[in-house]
Enzyme design. Structure first.
Site, short mmCIF file in Angstrom:
data_model
loop_
_atom_site.label_atom_id
_atom_site.label_comp_id
_atom_site.label_asym_id
_atom_site.label_seq_id
_atom_site.Cartn_x
_atom_site.Cartn_y
_atom_site.Cartn_z
N ASP A 82 0.82 -1.20 0.00
CA ASP A 82 0.00 0.00 0.00
C ASP A 82 0.86 1.26 0.00
OD1 ASP A 82 -2.38 1.46 0.16
OD2 ASP A 82 -2.36 1.46 2.35
N HIS A 83 0.52 2.22 -0.86
CA HIS A 83 1.18 3.53 -0.90
C HIS A 83 2.70 3.44 -1.02
CE1 HIS A 83 -2.22 6.21 -0.45
NE2 HIS A 83 -2.72 5.39 0.46
N ASN A 230 -9.96 0.82 0.61
CA ASN A 230 -8.90 0.66 1.60
C ASN A 230 -9.41 1.01 2.99
OD1 ASN A 230 -7.34 0.26 -0.71
ND2 ASN A 230 -5.59 1.37 0.13
N VAL A 231 -9.16 0.12 3.93
CA VAL A 231 -9.60 0.31 5.31
C VAL A 231 -8.42 0.03 6.24
CG1 VAL A 231 -11.22 -0.38 7.09
CG2 VAL A 231 -11.94 -0.41 4.70
#
Length: 294
Positions: A82-83, A230-231
């Protein structure tokens, strides 16, 4: 069923539903997320960010663990970096067996975003690894970035971006932000923009900053074309609240019981969220599904 995120998102795009991508930083979170998905017959994505890997969820431990859980699961599971903002770190994720990576150059000028995203696509695609990118910029809730319209994704620029990079999924900025919103605050999403983005791009779209956005917003975002949500913050809060409640009930509760409590709470949270975004009952491997019967 350890798979590329492309497989998961293409089905969601085709059939108009969304899949959770839950940031998971230890065994309890990863197992809660994957077992919840299996019980709900839903695809699932496990997210891990660079900072999370450097601080705690080290890739050499987490990747084998998640792959093992995924291979034993009867639903599709993807592992997404992620990211990603560091080229060398993203390359390490590709080499360490992630099935998806996100390159986030959204805070940089458009041309640099295209350059960096194209590079990651060229490195990842030969290994059947999905690539997600971001255009526009999903900032921080604490800074009020959700209300900054100049950060929102432009549909025509997004079309050009996808054509120039060959990216598989695009994170769009339509009014959400990362982290905790002020208490009682619910963001206003630009659904008209989101609908136009979906029509213009005709591809899987991603909503970052799903935590705290409110069930009504989430349902409508899915209806307008979001396929991955996204959580992170909400999942962390659920675990924390469950552990604090356990300690309040019994101050002598040991660490093992706290881990079990947190895992159970996160599992139920994920199951409920899956129902909201429509990814439940998508997979029935090894079973005969008869309409009208359990």
């Amino acid at each position: 069923m350890y798979v590329s995120m492309t497989d998961i998102l293409q089905d969601a795009h085709k059939n108009n539903y969304a899949v959770m991508a839950v940031n998971s930083i230890n065994m309890e979170m990863a197992r809660a997320v994957i077992t919840a998905a299996e019980e709900m017959r839903s695809p699932i994505i496990v997210n891990i960010g660079m900072g999370q890997m450097r601080k705690h969820a080290h890739a050499n431990v987490m990747v084998p663990l998640i792959k093992k859980l995924a291979e034993e699961a009867r639903v599709p599971v993807a592992l997404n970096h992620d990211h990603g903002q560091d080229l060398d770190f993203i390359i390490d994720c590709i080499q360490n067996g992630f099935s998806s990576v996100m390159i986030d150059a959204s805070s940089l000028p458009y041309e640099e975003n295209v350059k960096r995203t194209s590079t990651i696509v060229k490195l990842a695609h030969p290994h059947n690894i999905c690539v997600e990118a971001e255009l526009g910029h999903v900032g921080q809730a604490a800074e009020g970035d959700n209300d900054k319209g100049d950060l929102y994704t432009d549909p025509q620029q997004a079309k050009k971006f996808v054509e120039e990079t060959g990216v598989d999924a695009l994170a769009v900025a339509v009014g959400t932000a990362h982290g905790n919103y002020p208490k009682g605050f619910v963001p206003t999403l630009d659904f008209e923009r989101l609908t136009l983005l979906k029509k213009t791009l005709d591809m899987p779209l991603v909503l970052h900053g799903g935590s705290g956005s409110g069930e009504e917003n989430i349902r409508k975002a899915v209806a307008c074309g979001i396929n991955k949500i996204n959580v992170c913050t909400d999942a962390f809060n659920v675990a924390q609240e469950a552990m604090l409640k356990k300690v309040e009930e019994n101050p002598k509760t040991d660490y093992l019981e706290l881990c079990i409590t947190a895992e159970k709470a996160m599992k139920e949270f994920v199951k409920d969220y899956i129902k909201v975004i429509g990814s439940d009952n998508r997979y029935f491997f090894g079973e005969t599904k008869v309409v009208g019967h359990e």
